[in-house]
Motif scaffolding. Structure first.
Motif, PDB file in Angstrom:
ATOM      1  N   THR A 153       0.721  -1.109  -0.349  1.00 35.06           N
ATOM      2  CA  THR A 153      -0.184  -0.226  -0.459  1.00 35.06           C
ATOM      3  C   THR A 153       1.229   1.178   0.109  1.00 35.06           C
ATOM      4  O   THR A 153       1.737   1.284   0.488  1.00 35.06           O
ATOM      5  CB  THR A 153      -1.370  -0.363   0.780  1.00 35.06           C
ATOM      6  OG1 THR A 153      -0.035  -0.342   2.603  1.00 35.06           O
ATOM      7  CG2 THR A 153      -1.926  -0.844   1.107  1.00 35.06           C
ATOM      8  N   SER A 154       0.761   2.825  -0.607  1.00 35.90           N
ATOM      9  CA  SER A 154       1.097   3.791  -0.966  1.00 35.90           C
ATOM     10  C   SER A 154       0.771   4.232   0.940  1.00 35.90           C
ATOM     11  O   SER A 154       0.291   4.647   1.261  1.00 35.90           O
ATOM     12  CB  SER A 154       0.623   4.504  -1.802  1.00 35.90           C
ATOM     13  OG  SER A 154       0.737   3.287  -3.119  1.00 35.90           O
ATOM     14  N   LEU A 155       2.605   5.139   0.813  1.00 34.08           N
ATOM     15  CA  LEU A 155       2.585   5.574   1.817  1.00 34.08           C
ATOM     16  C   LEU A 155       2.728   7.521   1.350  1.00 34.08           C
ATOM     17  O   LEU A 155       3.429   7.935   0.205  1.00 34.08           O
ATOM     18  CB  LEU A 155       3.739   5.978   2.839  1.00 34.08           C
ATOM     19  CG  LEU A 155       3.855   4.646   3.366  1.00 34.08           C
ATOM     20  CD1 LEU A 155       4.769   4.212   4.172  1.00 34.08           C
ATOM     21  CD2 LEU A 155       3.142   4.545   4.701  1.00 34.08           C
ATOM     22  N   TYR A 156       1.855   8.393   2.092  1.00 35.03           N
ATOM     23  CA  TYR A 156       1.850   9.551   1.222  1.00 35.03           C
ATOM     24  C   TYR A 156       2.012  10.645   2.543  1.00 35.03           C
ATOM     25  O   TYR A 156       1.955  10.493   3.544  1.00 35.03           O
ATOM     26  CB  TYR A 156       0.528  10.161   0.463  1.00 35.03           C
ATOM     27  CG  TYR A 156      -0.172   9.007  -0.371  1.00 35.03           C
ATOM     28  CD1 TYR A 156       0.305   9.737  -1.657  1.00 35.03           C
ATOM     29  CD2 TYR A 156      -0.474   7.794  -0.327  1.00 35.03           C
ATOM     30  CE1 TYR A 156       0.065   8.760  -2.760  1.00 35.03           C
ATOM     31  CE2 TYR A 156      -1.348   7.007  -0.843  1.00 35.03           C
ATOM     32  CZ  TYR A 156      -0.766   7.495  -2.322  1.00 35.03           C
ATOM     33  OH  TYR A 156      -1.321   6.130  -3.543  1.00 35.03           O
ATOM     34  N   ASP A 157       3.084  11.603   2.121  1.00 35.13           N
ATOM     35  CA  ASP A 157       2.914  12.671   3.657  1.00 35.13           C
ATOM     36  C   ASP A 157       1.225  13.566   3.355  1.00 35.13           C
ATOM     37  O   ASP A 157       0.809  13.084   2.218  1.00 35.13           O
ATOM     38  CB  ASP A 157       4.422  13.230   3.068  1.00 35.13           C
ATOM     39  CG  ASP A 157       3.739  14.967   1.628  1.00 35.13           C
ATOM     40  OD1 ASP A 157       3.025  15.020   1.022  1.00 35.13           O
ATOM     41  OD2 ASP A 157       4.469  14.956   0.827  1.00 35.13           O
ATOM     42  N   GLU A 158       1.728  14.737   4.371  1.00 31.90           N
ATOM     43  CA  GLU A 158       0.427  15.813   4.010  1.00 31.90           C
ATOM     44  C   GLU A 158      -0.315  16.072   3.490  1.00 31.90           C
ATOM     45  O   GLU A 158      -1.284  16.679   3.305  1.00 31.90           O
ATOM     46  CB  GLU A 158       1.112  16.498   5.757  1.00 31.90           C
ATOM     47  CG  GLU A 158       1.510  16.856   5.428  1.00 31.90           C
ATOM     48  CD  GLU A 158       3.390  16.719   5.411  1.00 31.90           C
ATOM     49  OE1 GLU A 158       3.836  18.239   5.277  1.00 31.90           O
ATOM     50  OE2 GLU A 158       3.880  15.730   5.785  1.00 31.90           O
ATOM     51  N   LYS A 159       0.720  15.952   2.046  1.00 29.11           N
ATOM     52  CA  LYS A 159       0.227  16.787   0.941  1.00 29.11           C
ATOM     53  C   LYS A 159       0.332  15.976  -0.087  1.00 29.11           C
ATOM     54  O   LYS A 159       0.008  16.435  -1.069  1.00 29.11           O
ATOM     55  CB  LYS A 159       1.537  17.699   0.581  1.00 29.11           C
ATOM     56  CG  LYS A 159       1.841  18.829   1.703  1.00 29.11           C
ATOM     57  CD  LYS A 159       2.896  19.923   0.633  1.00 29.11           C
ATOM     58  CE  LYS A 159       3.435  21.047   2.473  1.00 29.11           C
ATOM     59  NZ  LYS A 159       4.810  21.549   1.961  1.00 29.11           N
TER      60      LYS A 159
END
Length: 122
Positions: free
Chosen positions: A40-46
């Motif tokens: 699964t992907s990990l994203y930052d706050e943006k």
């Protein structure tokens, strides 16, 4: 299996998830093993892509006992993540929230996986 791995990467880039992907992996010592990949992907706050949470099951080691162990671990992790969500999530900084969201997404996916079917992939 480069072709299978490249197809998995393509799916991951397009959808943010890869589930139940059977791939033959090669270890550093040259030996290979059959595996099932979940990512699964990990994203930052943006919402910029940081990377992935990836789990590879070694099909040579899958047994009913191991499946029971995995399922207990996944359930315990989900319960701990739910506890964090209820008690601490609002206090987390944006990076920690992103990490939490990625872990939550991964464990939700793993809990939906029918691990007993993995035995049939061997």
């Amino acid at each position: 299996s480069w072709e299978d791995m490249n197809n998995s990467l393509k799916t991951w880039f397009e959808t943010g998830n890869v589930t139940d992907r059977k791939i033959t992996f090669k270890k550093q010592d040259g030996n290979t093993f059959p595996g099932i990949l979940h990512a699964t992907s990990l994203y930052d706050e943006k919402k910029n892509l940081l990377g992935s949470n990836t789990v590879i099951f070694d099909l040579r080691e899958i047994s009913n006992a191991k499946i029971n162990e995995f399922e207990k671990f996944f359930t315990d992790a989900k319960n701990k993540l739910d506890e964090i969500k209820n008690n601490e999530y609002k206090k987390l900084d944006e990076n920690s929230k992103s990490e939490y969201d990625g872990l939550k997404k991964m464990f939700d996916m793993l809990l939906k996986t029918d691990l007993k079917k993995l035995i049939n992939f061997k």
